[in-house]
Design a protein around this motif. Structure first.
Motif, mmCIF file in Angstrom:
data_model
loop_
_atom_site.group_PDB
_atom_site.id
_atom_site.type_symbol
_atom_site.label_atom_id
_atom_site.label_comp_id
_atom_site.label_asym_id
_atom_site.label_seq_id
_atom_site.Cartn_x
_atom_site.Cartn_y
_atom_site.Cartn_z
ATOM 1 N N THR A 65 0.821 -1.225 0.000
ATOM 2 C CA THR A 65 0.000 0.000 0.000
ATOM 3 C C THR A 65 0.853 1.272 0.000
ATOM 4 O OG1 THR A 65 -0.171 -0.075 2.421
ATOM 5 C CG2 THR A 65 -1.954 -1.117 1.153
ATOM 6 N N LEU A 66 2.154 1.135 -0.212
ATOM 7 C CA LEU A 66 2.983 2.347 -0.336
ATOM 8 C C LEU A 66 2.471 3.218 -1.474
ATOM 9 C CD1 LEU A 66 6.699 1.138 0.107
ATOM 10 C CD2 LEU A 66 5.394 2.623 1.641
ATOM 11 N N ALA A 67 2.036 2.568 -2.547
ATOM 12 C CA ALA A 67 1.483 3.304 -3.686
ATOM 13 C C ALA A 67 -0.025 3.106 -3.761
ATOM 14 C CB ALA A 67 2.133 2.831 -4.983
ATOM 15 N N PHE A 68 -0.735 4.100 -4.292
ATOM 16 C CA PHE A 68 -2.157 3.938 -4.583
ATOM 17 C C PHE A 68 -2.322 2.884 -5.674
ATOM 18 C CE2 PHE A 68 -2.183 8.163 -2.763
ATOM 19 C CZ PHE A 68 -3.418 8.263 -2.130
ATOM 20 N N SER A 69 -3.325 2.048 -5.539
ATOM 21 C CA SER A 69 -3.650 1.124 -6.627
ATOM 22 C C SER A 69 -4.452 1.866 -7.689
ATOM 23 C CB SER A 69 -4.481 -0.040 -6.082
ATOM 24 O OG SER A 69 -5.766 0.445 -5.715
ATOM 25 N N ALA A 70 -4.541 1.256 -8.849
ATOM 26 C CA ALA A 70 -5.314 1.859 -9.943
ATOM 27 C C ALA A 70 -6.767 2.069 -9.510
ATOM 28 C CB ALA A 70 -5.243 0.967 -11.185
ATOM 29 N N GLU A 71 -7.289 1.107 -8.734
ATOM 30 C CA GLU A 71 -8.683 1.211 -8.297
ATOM 31 C C GLU A 71 -8.851 2.380 -7.313
ATOM 32 O OE1 GLU A 71 -6.850 -1.647 -8.140
ATOM 33 O OE2 GLU A 71 -7.649 -2.304 -10.070
ATOM 34 N N GLU A 72 -7.893 2.522 -6.432
ATOM 35 C CA GLU A 72 -7.974 3.620 -5.463
ATOM 36 C C GLU A 72 -7.921 4.978 -6.171
ATOM 37 O OE1 GLU A 72 -5.874 1.583 -1.514
ATOM 38 O OE2 GLU A 72 -4.622 2.332 -3.163
ATOM 39 N N ILE A 73 -7.049 5.080 -7.156
ATOM 40 C CA ILE A 73 -6.962 6.346 -7.892
ATOM 41 C C ILE A 73 -8.284 6.620 -8.610
ATOM 42 C CG2 ILE A 73 -5.839 7.487 -9.854
ATOM 43 C CD1 ILE A 73 -3.206 6.303 -8.939
ATOM 44 N N GLU A 74 -8.810 5.591 -9.245
ATOM 45 C CA GLU A 74 -10.090 5.709 -9.948
ATOM 46 C C GLU A 74 -11.181 6.209 -8.990
ATOM 47 O OE1 GLU A 74 -10.432 5.321 -13.207
ATOM 48 O OE2 GLU A 74 -12.479 6.054 -12.821
ATOM 49 N N ALA A 75 -11.219 5.611 -7.826
ATOM 50 C CA ALA A 75 -12.263 5.970 -6.846
ATOM 51 C C ALA A 75 -12.093 7.412 -6.367
ATOM 52 C CB ALA A 75 -12.215 5.006 -5.663
ATOM 53 N N GLU A 76 -10.858 7.822 -6.123
ATOM 54 C CA GLU A 76 -10.622 9.192 -5.674
ATOM 55 C C GLU A 76 -10.976 10.191 -6.774
ATOM 56 O OE1 GLU A 76 -9.816 10.398 -2.737
ATOM 57 O OE2 GLU A 76 -9.628 8.435 -1.763
ATOM 58 N N GLY A 153 9.396 13.947 -22.585
ATOM 59 C CA GLY A 153 9.541 12.546 -22.972
ATOM 60 C C GLY A 153 10.065 11.659 -21.859
ATOM 61 N N VAL A 154 9.973 12.136 -20.613
ATOM 62 C CA VAL A 154 10.401 11.316 -19.476
ATOM 63 C C VAL A 154 9.572 10.035 -19.463
ATOM 64 C CG1 VAL A 154 10.504 11.185 -16.950
ATOM 65 C CG2 VAL A 154 11.153 13.308 -18.124
ATOM 66 N N GLU A 155 10.278 8.896 -19.421
ATOM 67 C CA GLU A 155 9.590 7.614 -19.547
ATOM 68 C C GLU A 155 8.762 7.255 -18.322
ATOM 69 O OE1 GLU A 155 11.806 3.891 -20.323
ATOM 70 O OE2 GLU A 155 12.823 5.167 -21.801
ATOM 71 N N ARG A 156 9.357 7.524 -17.145
ATOM 72 C CA ARG A 156 8.720 7.077 -15.914
ATOM 73 C C ARG A 156 8.608 8.246 -14.958
ATOM 74 N NH1 ARG A 156 10.360 4.591 -11.191
ATOM 75 N NH2 ARG A 156 12.540 4.786 -11.799
ATOM 76 N N LEU A 157 7.380 8.576 -14.616
ATOM 77 C CA LEU A 157 7.062 9.761 -13.845
ATOM 78 C C LEU A 157 6.287 9.290 -12.630
ATOM 79 C CD1 LEU A 157 7.428 12.759 -14.521
ATOM 80 C CD2 LEU A 157 5.216 12.711 -15.643
ATOM 81 N N VAL A 158 6.815 9.589 -11.426
ATOM 82 C CA VAL A 158 6.120 9.160 -10.212
ATOM 83 C C VAL A 158 5.936 10.354 -9.286
ATOM 84 C CG1 VAL A 158 7.176 6.876 -10.407
ATOM 85 C CG2 VAL A 158 8.180 8.571 -8.860
ATOM 86 N N LEU A 178 -4.025 13.154 -15.287
ATOM 87 C CA LEU A 178 -4.073 13.998 -16.494
ATOM 88 C C LEU A 178 -2.691 14.258 -17.067
ATOM 89 C CD1 LEU A 178 -6.712 16.729 -15.513
ATOM 90 C CD2 LEU A 178 -6.990 14.852 -17.151
ATOM 91 N N SER A 179 -1.655 14.033 -16.279
ATOM 92 C CA SER A 179 -0.326 14.406 -16.765
ATOM 93 C C SER A 179 0.640 13.226 -16.840
ATOM 94 C CB SER A 179 0.259 15.537 -15.906
ATOM 95 O OG SER A 179 0.015 15.332 -14.531
ATOM 96 N N GLY A 180 0.067 12.028 -16.989
ATOM 97 C CA GLY A 180 0.902 10.868 -17.324
ATOM 98 C C GLY A 180 1.728 10.308 -16.187
ATOM 99 N N VAL A 181 1.326 10.544 -14.955
ATOM 100 C CA VAL A 181 2.067 9.995 -13.824
ATOM 101 C C VAL A 181 1.757 8.510 -13.686
ATOM 102 C CG1 VAL A 181 2.344 10.071 -11.305
ATOM 103 C CG2 VAL A 181 2.178 12.202 -12.629
ATOM 104 N N GLU A 182 2.833 7.703 -13.508
ATOM 105 C CA GLU A 182 2.671 6.258 -13.504
ATOM 106 C C GLU A 182 2.247 5.743 -12.130
ATOM 107 O OE1 GLU A 182 5.862 3.848 -15.561
ATOM 108 O OE2 GLU A 182 6.082 3.056 -13.526
#
Lengths: 436, 436
Positions: A65-76, A153-158, A178-182
């Motif tokens: 749970t260090l990172a938000f899951s895709a579902e959590e982001i969707e819900a927020e 063109g940064v490949e990986r954005l966190v 909206l800004s491509g954060v992984e």
């Protein structure tokens, strides 16, 4: 009361110099604490992140749970009202359209000696954006940091964003999407910066860290600088408004307050060629302060660091402004372009009375991460350039080396760097055997 | 003996990772001493500079002799032999021709809503270049630092260069004259950096400080960063050569030694797809080390940090090189352009066997101040860009504000920044009264 200055007064030079050097920030010394936190994260990785987050944010995480899951982001994200979503999308679109124009171009040419020269730009591979929690958790800052990286063109954005007591900011998560954060990590403080710089079992390290933060974050960024790239260390916000008498004093007053409300250490300065207009603006500020939500903060900033400066003419206003080198500069005058031409140091210029600085904070297109504390004398706001780097290129032919090699050899010998000279000489000696 | 690695060996991944993280520099802790020196210069100005120069450089100056006079510079420059003068002039000309192409362009456009947007570049007003004394007093570095500043349009360019026991380097003074330097101070160490950042009675402060230096200079630059701009903190030099078997092993050996001779902490790495060629280069290095003037330094660097890596193919060589992110990268292969296209992180690329790295140190045109210690992952070499800064521009019309202002207001409210929103709202409310 802010300070009132008049450039025709005898004590003006000293008073203005004092305004320039006024120390607005207490630098809390957190350096030892930060060093310990970084060492802990390097030694214990995820376990340190989990312990520190429990301690500072009262939130018990696991590696999962260090990172938000895709579902959590969707819900927020689904919680964001449609008006705010639309506004954020418009902002993202306009910021992207502005920053796309900043992409620098590669160059390559052949010089008269036949040498190929040039350079090439490549993006940073991975970037980490820090987003503060609490009151200063601004979705607009997510866009302003992430979109230039994405455009570069940064490949990986966190993102690392603390979620004290588990509270997330849905707008921040929407801005990230909206800004491509992984990935968005629920991490804050020096421990977040340490994780981004050194990596842990779960957090992959990045090459560049940007974004604002408190004293702990700033100290941690200074410490990891060199191992990774960082953006500037931002100081309290500033605005300087140059206005003639042909302005609504209330507009100028709100513009001054729009920086003052950020922080008690913010600074708002009005320079005008009309003393009466200056007094009218000061009166309008007081009136607005009666009802402004953040009047405690804005009032303290205006009282302690605000200034109204009366000058002889606009040329003098420009000179004084260049000495301040303000982060934000509004030119509320009849011919703002002419006045802008006299400005040599400023982070961002807002031309004319229809351009309140707040437009630049959100939706104008230019970046709102700008040099503070007079650093516009030597630095620029955040841009695509912060996420790319240049590799220079050179290719000699035998003929080109014959033309310029001997001079390199001469200089190498003069600097007592024999092998430098020999690396050229060996090739020059071989040259007769080589068909061109 | 340098380390020999083969990418097909089972222990390769760990061994290569160790090569990447090897600590090559002892960081001497001079920070307290430097803090005291800076405080002394701030408190006592010229008097401190004079005392510190007597202490460290055994030279008694006065406020009048802190800087070289025009006559002294003339006399020193006259000592330079004609061959060296010609070489330096050719270098200056070529470096200038390269850097002129780096000048970034202003931009201004009107977007579909009628808003004028853009940016403008302006030079830093004053820059100070540090030039080390003693063995590492390189005239080429004067050109590499000063010419980009001059091309950028920096108005006032000064140098601080220590003159231990009063000994000046004529070539450094000539290089200064060739690149538009106004004043050369006989100052070194942390005291020079303090004088440039804070000024004294005699030394005017600057806005940006660049140039290499010892541990004291580096620590001082870190400390004044923020008050002035600085360039990168340079680490020991590095070269990585990717070479196929179709090369003269001696050429590659000298190229490796041309970095190794800089510093015992320098690092030279060969990556080749031919193990026999790798051994031949290592043998050629040993042979050259028998007679090289700086064999003690170069030998220590090669023994402690040198590496010969054998890989399956050139694609693998490019991958490994990108992990190193070398300061200097030579591509001695049949199709260097194709290999260069695979390189994502490097300070400078030298294409083909006729382009020894030393050409880039002196005369090629590109800058020789380049990112070390893997920082090419996120930063670039010195350029005109280090001496200019960007001011962003925005001008709204009433129509443009009507189109995008409401979104700004929405976002301001969502961030609890009421005055930001009001500054837009006041204008929107007025709009009906204003003819467009």
């Amino acid at each position: 009361m802010p300070v009132f200055l008049d450039s025709t007064d005898s004590g003006f030079a000293a008073a203005f110099a004092a305004l320039l050097t006024a120390k607005r920030e207490d630098s809390v010394d957190v350096d030892d604490a930060v060093a310990a936190i970084i060492a802990d994260v390097r030694a214990r990785g995820d376990a340190a992140l989990i312990d520190l987050t429990e301690k500072f944010d009262r939130l018990r995480l696991t590696p999962e749970t260090l990172a938000f899951s895709a579902e959590e982001i969707e819900a927020e994200c689904a919680k964001v009202p449609v008006a705010e979503r639309d506004a954020l999308e418009l902002a993202a679109e306009r910021i992207r359209a502005y920053h796309v124009r900043q992409m620098p171009e590669d160059a390559q040419w052949t010089d008269p000696e036949g040498a190929m020269l040039g350079w090439r730009w490549t993006p940073v591979s991975a970037a980490g954006l820090y987003v503060p929690g609490g009151l200063a958790s601004y979705p607009s800052s997510v866009l302003m940091n992430a979109i230039p990286a994405q455009v570069a063109g940064v490949e990986r954005l966190v993102i690392c964003a603390p979620t004290p007591d588990g509270r997330a900011n849905p707008l921040v998560l929407l801005a990230a999407r909206l800004s491509g954060v992984e990935t968005v990590y629920r991490l804050g403080g020096a421990q977040a910066i340490a994780a981004l710089a050194y990596g842990t079992e779960t957090v992959r390290p990045v090459d560049k860290i940007t974004g604002p933060g408190n004293a702990f974050v700033a100290a941690a960024k200074r410490r990891v600088f060199g191992r990774v790239g960082i953006d500037m260390i931002a100081g309290p916000s500033e605005i300087l408004v140059i206005a003639d008498a042909d302005n609504d004093p209330d507009w100028v007053a709100i513009d001054l307050l729009s920086q003052a409300e950020h922080d008690e250490s913010a600074q708002s300065i009005l320079i005008t060629d009309d003393a009466g207009f200056g007094r009218a603006v000061a009166a309008a500020v007081e009136k607005r302060l009666e009802t402004l939500e953040r009047r405690a903060i804005a009032g303290a900033s205006w009282r302690d660091y605000g200034a109204v400066v009366t000058v002889r003419d606009l040329a003098e206003a420009a000179e004084l402004s260049n000495r301040v080198a303000p982060e934000h500069l509004e030119l509320c005058v009849a011919d703002p372009e002419a006045l802008a031409a006299r400005i040599t140091h400023a982070g961002a210029i807002f031309l004319g009375q229809w351009t309140p600085e707040a437009i630049g904070d959100y939706i104008g297109g230019p970046n709102h991460v700008l040099p503070t504390a007079r650093s516009a004398r030597f630095s620029s706001g955040l841009s695509v350039m912060d996420f790319v780097k240049r590799t220079t290129l050179a290719k000699m032919t035998p003929a080109a080396l014959r033309a310029i090699g001997p001079a390199a050899e001469t200089l190498a010998i003069s600097e007592s760097l024999e092998a430098h000279g020999l690396s050229v000489r060996a090739r020059l000696d071989k040259m007769n055997e080589v068909p061109e």
